[in-house]
Write an enzyme that holds these catalytic residues in place. Structure first.
Site, PDB file in Angstrom:
ATOM      1  CE  LYS A  74      27.262 -45.765  18.887  1.00  0.00           C
ATOM      2  NZ  LYS A  74      25.794 -46.745  18.561  1.00  0.00           N
ATOM      3  CB  SER A 149      26.402 -47.362  14.729  1.00  0.00           C
ATOM      4  OG  SER A 149      25.574 -47.362  16.154  1.00  0.00           O
ATOM      5  CB  SER A 173      23.530 -49.996  17.078  1.00  0.00           C
ATOM      6  OG  SER A 173      23.560 -49.386  15.661  1.00  0.00           O
TER       7      SER A 173
HETATM    8  N1  GLN Z   1      21.973 -50.441  11.355  1.00  0.00           N
HETATM    9  C1  GLN Z   1      20.739 -49.761  11.641  1.00  0.00           C
HETATM   10  C2  GLN Z   1      20.822 -48.516  11.275  1.00  0.00           C
HETATM   11  O1  GLN Z   1      21.665 -48.167  10.282  1.00  0.00           O
HETATM   12  C3  GLN Z   1      20.911 -49.516  13.230  1.00  0.00           C
HETATM   13  C4  GLN Z   1      21.740 -48.440  13.879  1.00  0.00           C
HETATM   14  C5  GLN Z   1      21.471 -48.280  15.443  1.00  0.00           C
HETATM   15  O2  GLN Z   1      20.950 -49.440  15.910  1.00  0.00           O
HETATM   16  N2  GLN Z   1      22.074 -47.310  15.868  1.00  0.00           N
HETATM   17  O3  GLN Z   1      19.947 -47.503  11.084  1.00  0.00           O
END
Ligand code: GLN
Length: 488
Positions: A74, A149, A173
């Site tokens: 990532k 994400s 995410s």
């Molecule tokens: N969807 C969540 C956010 O927008 C989690 C994102 C994540 O876990 N990096 O913060």
């Protein structure tokens, strides 16, 4: 070859049926032909250099189960050689002078880096549509989001562009994109995987973890990835463990907590059906279902969306155009340079979170929002404690859906940040409590335009219970084949 698991590839590499160089070339070619936008940076030469080193190690018998295995990271993990952008214009051309601990550990195990994976900008999002470099498409249905994400990571595994990927999970995410792309991912207990060199979003929540096809593969990756790191002040000092040690244990007698709050209004019928069918499969394997309640679940959305932006506003203050990253071309003075740099470098969602974060931390609002959120965070963790720990514990693991719906269409939620936030309802509480959680594929639902879109089953455990989660997932994957299915 591209459909094989890490476990299978490892055997082929070590018995010299295929070389690391051949394997890397095969995946690089697949990446080159893909139109999913999953990768942000590929460097064939660098990859093949690493593959040659892996082949040398194999020839010398100096191997780990991951030597020669291609992996993609990532773009939140800094890597020497490959650009690291965090999905942001702010870091568009950034090349780190050092490797994240996670990357260092994989390199030491002999993995071969295929490149860097697209993600929401600074990991803020649930659909991978907040990337400065464009959205990633879901390989099952290119009209759909891959989740976020870590959307690039999950899409790459689903499309068989890589057998292994890293992801990060701050509020879901790893689990949510794994669910939406039909792959397996685990977020370990907070503090298990080093955050050193993992670009910070919300430090008390951020946690790295692997995404792959099977629970067994995730265990092999977690073995390399986790461990104490003195460069991360929240790293847990625990001896290294083998997360694959109990994969084959029977799960007869396992008590599965089924929280009623995970099956209420808002859960799509197709997702509920796939999850209930999976629970029935577990009963066939000898587990029993126990009704439990996690009464504070609903509050996890407001709590998370106060705490995460608060930490983000602090963490992202370092991007000021002085030390690294984007700097505005024209400016009057220092303050003007800061303003223009940040106005140009950050996307809308990131700015929104910085504003919310600065607001809830400001004098006069700190007590009303931030402090309240921290108190409720403790109560959310207590809900899980009551269910999972102590002599009166009701269950050994908790199961439910990962996402209230299957993947939605690209563009459907881009104008409505709150709609994105609401989609996190089942993953945020685990993150707030710091518990391990995973997602495994358990069926398909119907997309809005009738495409088949994957459903994920979430498995949550007590602190440091990753080996059990992987065991529970592995047993299911021995009697079902959802994890082996791949998009056309
Ligand atoms: N969807 C969540 C956010 O927008 C989690 C994102 C994540 O876990 N990096 O913060």
């Amino acid at each position: 070859m591209h459909t094989k698991t890490i476990k299978e590839l490892s055997t082929l590499l070590q018995t010299k049926k295929i070389s690391a160089a051949e394997l890397a070339t095969l995946f690089l070619d697949r990446i080159g032909q893909s139109d999913l936008n999953a990768f942000l940076h590929v460097d064939r030469e660098l990859t093949l250099q690493q593959a040659a080193q892996a082949d040398l190690r194999i020839a010398n018998g100096d191997v780990t189960p991951l030597t020669g295995i291609p992996i993609a990271h990532k773009d939140l993990f800094v890597t020497r050689g490959w650009r690291t952008t965090a999905g942001s214009k702010m870091l568009e051309n950034y090349v780190s002078p050092f490797d994240a601990t996670v990357v260092e550990q994989f390199n030491a195990a002999g993995t071969v880096t295929l490149g860097k994976l697209n993600c929401d900008e600074f990991a803020m999002g649930s659909g991978n549509e907040n990337s400065y470099f464009g959205a990633v498409k879901n390989p099952w249905d290119k009209r759909a989001v891959p989740g976020g994400s870590s959307g690039g990571s999950a899409a790459a595994i689903a499309a068989r562009l890589a057998p292994a990927a890293t992801g990060t999970d701050t509020g879901g995410s790893i689990r949510q994109p794994s669910a939406l792309c039909g792959v397996t991912g685990i977020k370990p207990t907070y503090g298990s995987v080093s955050r050193y060199g993992m670009i910070a979003f919300a430090s008390s929540l951020d946690q790295g973890g692997p995404i792959a096809k099977t629970a067994e593969d995730c265990g092999l990756l977690l073995n390399a990835m986790s461990g104490f790191d003195q460069r991360d002040s929240t790293s847990i000092e625990r001896p290294k463990e083998d997360f694959t040690r109990s994969l084959n244990d029977s799960i007869k007698g396992l008590r599965i907590g089924v929280p009623k709050e995970f099956f209420g209004a808002g859960l799509a019928a197709d997702v509920e059906q796939a999850v209930r069918t999976a629970l029935a499969e577990y009963e066939k394997l000898g587990a029993t279902l126990v009704d439990i309640s996690l009464p504070k679940t609903e509050l996890s959305i407001p709590v998370y969306y106060v705490i995460a932006p608060a930490e983000a506003s602090s963490n992202l203050s370092r991007f000021d155009g002085v030390r690294y990253g984007h700097r505005a071309a024209d400016y009057k003075d220092l303050a003007d340079m800061y303003q223009k740099t940040r106005a140009e470098g950050f996307g809308d969602e990131v700015k929104r979170r910085i504003l919310v974060g600065a607001y809830v931390l400001s004098h006069g609002y700190y007590d009303a929002y931030y402090l309240q959120a921290q108190k409720i965070r403790r109560l959310i963790a207590q809900d899980f404690q009551n269910a999972l720990t102590g002599p009166d514990r009701k269950c050994d693991v908790i199961m439910g859906p990962v996402s209230p719906t299957v993947a939605w269409d690209l563009g459907d939620k881009t104008d409505d940040p709150v709609a994105n936030y609401l989609a996190d309802i089942f993953t945020l509480s685990t993150s707030l409590a710091g518990l391990p959680g995973m997602s495994i594929p358990c069926g398909f639902g119907q997309g809005e335009k009738n495409g088949q879109r994957p459903v994920g089953l979430q498995i949550i455990g007590s602190y440091y219970d990753e080996a059990r989660l992987l065991n529970v997932a592995h047993q299911y994957q021995q009697v079902t084949d959802w994890h082996l299915r791949a998009p056309d």
